[in-house]
Design an enzyme around this catalytic site. Structure first.
Site, short mmCIF file in Angstrom:
data_model
loop_
_atom_site.label_atom_id
_atom_site.label_comp_id
_atom_site.label_asym_id
_atom_site.label_seq_id
_atom_site.Cartn_x
_atom_site.Cartn_y
_atom_site.Cartn_z
N LEU A 1 23.93 -0.12 -63.93
CA LEU A 1 22.80 -0.28 -63.02
C LEU A 1 21.87 0.92 -63.05
O LEU A 1 20.69 0.82 -62.77
CB LEU A 1 23.29 -0.46 -61.59
CG LEU A 1 24.05 -1.74 -61.26
CD1 LEU A 1 24.62 -1.66 -59.86
CD2 LEU A 1 23.14 -2.95 -61.39
N GLY A 2 22.42 2.06 -63.40
CA GLY A 2 21.57 3.25 -63.41
C GLY A 2 22.38 4.48 -63.72
O GLY A 2 23.62 4.46 -63.76
N GLY B 1 22.56 8.76 -62.87
CA GLY B 1 22.02 9.80 -62.00
C GLY B 1 22.65 11.13 -62.34
O GLY B 1 23.42 11.23 -63.30
N GLY C 1 26.54 10.82 -62.24
CA GLY C 1 27.29 9.90 -63.06
C GLY C 1 26.56 8.58 -63.22
O GLY C 1 25.40 8.44 -62.85
N VAL D 1 26.22 4.39 -62.68
CA VAL D 1 26.54 3.37 -61.68
C VAL D 1 26.65 2.01 -62.36
O VAL D 1 25.81 1.65 -63.18
CB VAL D 1 25.43 3.29 -60.61
CG1 VAL D 1 25.82 2.33 -59.51
CG2 VAL D 1 25.14 4.65 -60.04
N LYS E 1 30.27 3.86 -58.79
CA LYS E 1 29.74 5.07 -59.42
C LYS E 1 30.87 5.86 -60.02
O LYS E 1 31.83 6.21 -59.36
CB LYS E 1 29.02 5.91 -58.35
CG LYS E 1 28.45 7.18 -58.90
CD LYS E 1 27.39 7.72 -57.98
CE LYS E 1 26.32 8.42 -58.79
NZ LYS E 1 25.09 8.60 -58.06
N ASP F 1 18.79 16.09 -52.66
CA ASP F 1 18.13 15.45 -53.80
C ASP F 1 17.36 14.21 -53.32
O ASP F 1 17.59 13.10 -53.80
CB ASP F 1 19.16 15.10 -54.88
CG ASP F 1 18.50 14.85 -56.24
OD1 ASP F 1 17.28 15.12 -56.37
OD2 ASP F 1 19.19 14.39 -57.16
#
Ligand code: NAG
Ligand code: NAG
Ligand code: NAG
Ligand code: NAG
Ligand code: NAG
Ligand code: NAG
Ligand code: NAG
Ligand code: NAG
Length: 806
Positions: free
Chosen positions: A509-510, A512, A515, A517, A531, A628
């Protein structure tokens, strides 16, 4: 003749039926029920509620006439005729007599309670599906109802009004409408009376309330919105129809919303009024100090003081020494409790004096037993009575205790450090129950408050499993149940479970800073985001501790954590899945006009993000700095409600988080406050700065910052190379800020709003958002707090109900 026999026969029949057959929904005059026949008198048509005799907690021979949830595991009581006095368990009786009076008689024939109704023989008593016990004179006339006299619980559709109030079981804590129309919580203990919610340090407006609506009504609706006429609202985290809920003032003085899990009969906490339990007055008693440690709330006694009743913190602490007025000053000294304060009851107050002068004032007054000193303004408050003590890491002052010198040397330094705020080391040595220091009587007992129970039990749960929990005496049953629910919502997963859920980490999914996801589907068909953390250097135990803390955070603008996995090298976190993508995809994606956010969506996102951050900064048990904040970390639900992701993670990847001042850098360039680079201590104000950048980006619809994620090493090298690249970026933003400032002061048109909206925006909202954004980018001390920002934005929220303030 027959006219007399008939009712007697009827009542005899009904008595018979009542005591051996299943209970009724409605009874008529002449019916009675004896406690030792059958406990249930009435049951609501849909069986949700029962009414009858309910055993008193600590005695087998004492009963209350009550209404309770039939299907809750603990048969949760929602109303009691007279909570102060139970009746005898043998031959006490409830009866609706022929006058139409509902009477509770004790075994010796005395009336324990009565409804005082007298409408004659056609009177009926029924228990409705809402949990309301009503006495009817006729089919359309109610003459008495239990909803008018609540005890500690408010049910959906039941009104809290100027006429009634909720009170905790001890009757020390009360929820009521005050004379100025504000809904308040009052501590009304044996020794003191004081208001603790909303915060007495602020006025109604600052607390987000209004005094101008005099209707004084608060009601929980069927969907889980609790709305009060003073503007307070509490929204169930599981908002929606079809769930049985209640609002209860618990033993600890907080009032919470609970939802019943129909499949197992347990309660889950889905809303809570007081987020910082130390604000509940009377919690630690006289002289006691309430303290937040990373994971819980605990009570302690000041140095040289001991607990009065080791079983009960409400009784507080007493000094182990005497202060006599004849004693020479030299015999006393002061012990400092950093960030400590005792609210109220000041003996004297002086401003602009030095610590030495303040110490002298207290030393020379034999009434003074302690003082609070705030360095900045030189404020000095001496005290003779000590109540509502707390240690609050952000409190800008310290408390000093007057103790005889021989006592101070006897009470060792270790006791003293026990009182300092927020020492993370201690958090890992969590306590199973109270323990006492060997030689003297100073006891550091921990688990009085609910939050304390949560903390301790959480670790118990981890270390020893469930069972010990039930051995902890003195813990109210409802708290046990409530707690069970919290942990059952948050759990530990096995690695294999997550491999299966994600189909071997198939759908990414993404990515960051922490780590990758993945999308996953749990056994119960719940869609989740998993995650996989990369850089976790924490030990197993510490990781658990941190994660369980994050897992307990529950706010509609924060992404919920369902659980975690920690096995060997694997560290994974399981989050709720948020349908839409992150804010950056909507703000900065030029090609896709479908995705253009409308103005009202933007405002809602800005407000939601502010609320989420305010919660992290001001209301969690441990104050969490996100570190963040950027559009990538703001996820959007289907309704475009903002949910902040990745909070709390700065602590996980961080090797030496020994204080609130992070030594480790984590953040995204362009959103990072200048103090990161300047090596200044990092606090919540860094999030305020980043929020300011995001807010400007929401207004303008364009990226005002570059998108590089950095670690500490990068920053170090930046500093060496005199920050050239970084400097340029900063200039760009800062120049923009200058231009905007000029626009605002000159009163010129604010033409920075996203042109793609073609002028469809709310001018007032855009102006206030821009003003707030600019103040967020100011130097650290001038930035507002997230709490303030959320409140300021709320005033301009036209979707929400909000009172007309002026
Ligand atoms: C239950 O026990 C407590 C203390 O043990 C006592 O104060 C209270 O009065 C008791 N309640 C009843 C109903 O007996
Ligand atoms: C009946 O018993 C209750 C408590 O059990 C007591 O308070 C009350 O005074 C008694 N009344 C009479 C008339 O004896
Ligand atoms: C009934 O009247 C008595 C005596 O006036 C009073 O103490 C009691 O609270 C009343 N009961 C109710 C349910 O209002
Ligand atoms: C009592 O009155 C209420 C309100 O008018 C009505 O809804 C209810 O059906 C009545 N109950 C009985 C048993 O007559
Ligand atoms: C006062 O509060 C009530 C109940 O929440 C609400 O219905 C009413 O509209 C409010 N009145 C004003 C003037 O805001
Ligand atoms: C209710 O309890 C069941 C069984 O313990 C659990 O699987 C389910 O997730 C719970 N539901 C909610 C809404 O928490
Ligand atoms: C502190 O204030 C009191 C009056 O409240 C005053 O009498 C006293 O002189 C002040 N002490 C100092 C050191 O300023
Ligand atoms: C401290 O000294 C006082 C008298 O000066 C004495 O009564 C008291 O017991 C002493 N306390 C300790 C802990 O030694």
């Amino acid at each position: 003749m027959s006219g007399l026999v008939y009712p007697i026969l009827l009542s005899f029949l009904s008595l018979l039926l009542c005591s051996c057959a299943s209970p009724w929904h409605t009874i008529s005059t002449g019916t009675s029920l004896q406690v030792d026949h059958e406990k249930v008198l009435l049951i609501s048509p849909d069986t949700t509620f029962s009414c009858g005799f309910y055993p008193s907690g600590n005695s087998t021979n004492a009963f209350y006439f009550s209404i309770w949830f039939t299907h809750a595991t603990d048969k949760t009581v929602v109303w009691t005729a007279d909570p102060r006095f139970p009746v005898n368990g043998q031959r006490s009786m409830i009866s609706l007599n022929h006058d139409g009076n509902l009477v509770l008689t004790d075994v010796n024939g005395s009336t324990a309670w009565e409804s005082n109704t007298s409408w004659g023989k056609h009177t009926t008593v029924s228990l409705l599906d809402t949990g309301n016990l009503v006495i009817n004179a006729s089919a359309d006339k109610i003459i008495w109802q239990s909803f008018d006299s609540p005890t500690n619980t408010l049910l959906p559709t039941q009104h809290l009004t100027r006429e009634n109030r909720l009170a905790s079981h001890s009757d020390y804590h009360r929820l009521y409408f005050d004379n100025d129309n504000v809904l308040r919580l009052l501590y009304n203990g044996p020794e003191i009376t004081s208001i603790y919610w909303p915060s007495p340090d602020y006025n109604a407006l600052q607390n987000g309330r209004t005094r101008f609506n005099s209707s004084k009504i608060a009601v929980l609706d069927q969907e889980g919105n609790f709305l009060s006429s003073d503007g307070f609202r509490m929204i169930a985290s599981d908002l929606g129809l079809g769930i049985k809920r209640r609002i209860t003032i618990d033993y600890d003085g907080n009032f919470r919303m609970y939802s019943l899990n129909a499949s197992n009969g347990n309660w889950a906490i889905t809303g809570e009024a007081v987020q910082q339990m130390c604000y509940v007055h009377g919690l630690c008693g006289r002289n006691g100090i309430c303290e937040y440690s990373p994971r819980r709330v605990s009570c302690t006694c000041p140095p040289g003081y001991k607990m009065i009743d080791p079983e009960n913190w409400n009784k507080g602490c007493t000094p182990t020494f005497r202060i006599d007025c004849g004693q020479p000053y030299e015999e006393f000294t002061f012990i400092k409790v950093p960030h400590g304060d005792f609210y109220g009851f000041d003996l004297t107050s002086n401003t602009s004096i030095s610590l030495e002068e303040c110490t002298k004032i207290c030393l020379e007054s034999c009434l003074c037993i302690s003082f609070t000193y705030k360095g900045g303004e030189g404020l000095c408050y001496t005290k003779n009575l000590l109540y509502n003590g707390q240690v609050f890491p952000y409190f800008p002052g310290d408390n000093y205790f007057k103790v005889p010198k021989n006592v101070s040397s006897a009470s060792s330094a270790s006791k003293h450090t026990g009182i300092t705020a927020c020492s993370p080391e201690r958090s890992t040595v969590m306590l199973v129950s109270a323990y006492s220091k060997n030689s003297d009587n100073i006891t550091w007992a921990y688990f009085y408050t609910f939050a304390a129970i949560l903390g301790a039990v959480e670790l118990l749960f981890i270390i020893t499993g469930w069972y010990v929990l039930f051995k902890m005496h003195n813990m109210p049953k409802s708290v046990e149940e409530g707690y069970k629910m919290i942990t059952s919502q948050f759990r530990r997963f096995t690695y294999r479970e997550l491999v299966e859920a994600t189909g071997k980490f198939k759908e990414e999914l993404g990515k960051g800073g922490n780590g990758v996801v993945y999308r996953g589907i749990l056994g119960d068909k719940k869609v989740v985001a998993v995650k996989k953390l990369t850089d976790v250097r924490k030990g197993e135990e510490e990781f658990w501790a941190e994660v369980t803390l994050i897992g307990r955070i529950n706010h509609m603008n924060l992404v919920r954590m369902y659980g975690f996995c920690s096995e060997g090298q694997h560290r994974l976190l399981v989050y709720e899945f948020v349908e839409n993508e992150s804010l950056n995809r909507y703000l900065f994606d030029d090609r896709d006009t479908e995705r253009l956010l409308s103005w009202s969506q933007r405002f809602k996102i800005a407000l939601g993000t502010a609320r989420g951050l305010a919660y992290l900064h001001h209301e969690c048990l441990e104050w969490i700095v996100h570190c963040d904040v950027k559009p990538e970390n703001i996820l959007l639900t289907r309704e475009f409600e903002a949910k902040i992701a990745d909070f709390g993670l700065s602590k996980l990847s961080n090797r030496d988080s020994s204080s609130l001042n992070f030594t480790h850098m984590r953040g995204t360039m362009g959103y990072m406050a200048p103090e990161w680079v300047l090596n200044l201590p990092i606090d919540a104000k860094v999030d305020v700065y980043s929020y300011g950048v995001v807010l400007l980006e929401i207004v303008t619809g364009s990226r005002l910052s570059s998108e590089v994620t950095v670690g500490k090493e990068d920053i170090d090298s930046l500093q060496i190379s005199s920050g050239e690249t970084e400097g340029r970026e900063e200039m760009g933003l800062m120049q923009f800020v200058q231009v905007v400032k000029q626009m605002l002061t000159s009163g010129a048109d604010l033409d920075i709003v996203d042109a793609r909206l073609k002028g469809h925006f709310n001018h007032e909202q855009a102006t206030v958002m821009t003003k707030i954004a600019i103040s967020c980018l100011d130097e650290r001390s001038k930035r507002p707090t997230m709490d303030q920002i959320a409140k300021d934005l709320m005033v301009y929220d036209d979707e929400d109900y909000h009172p007309a303030y002026f």
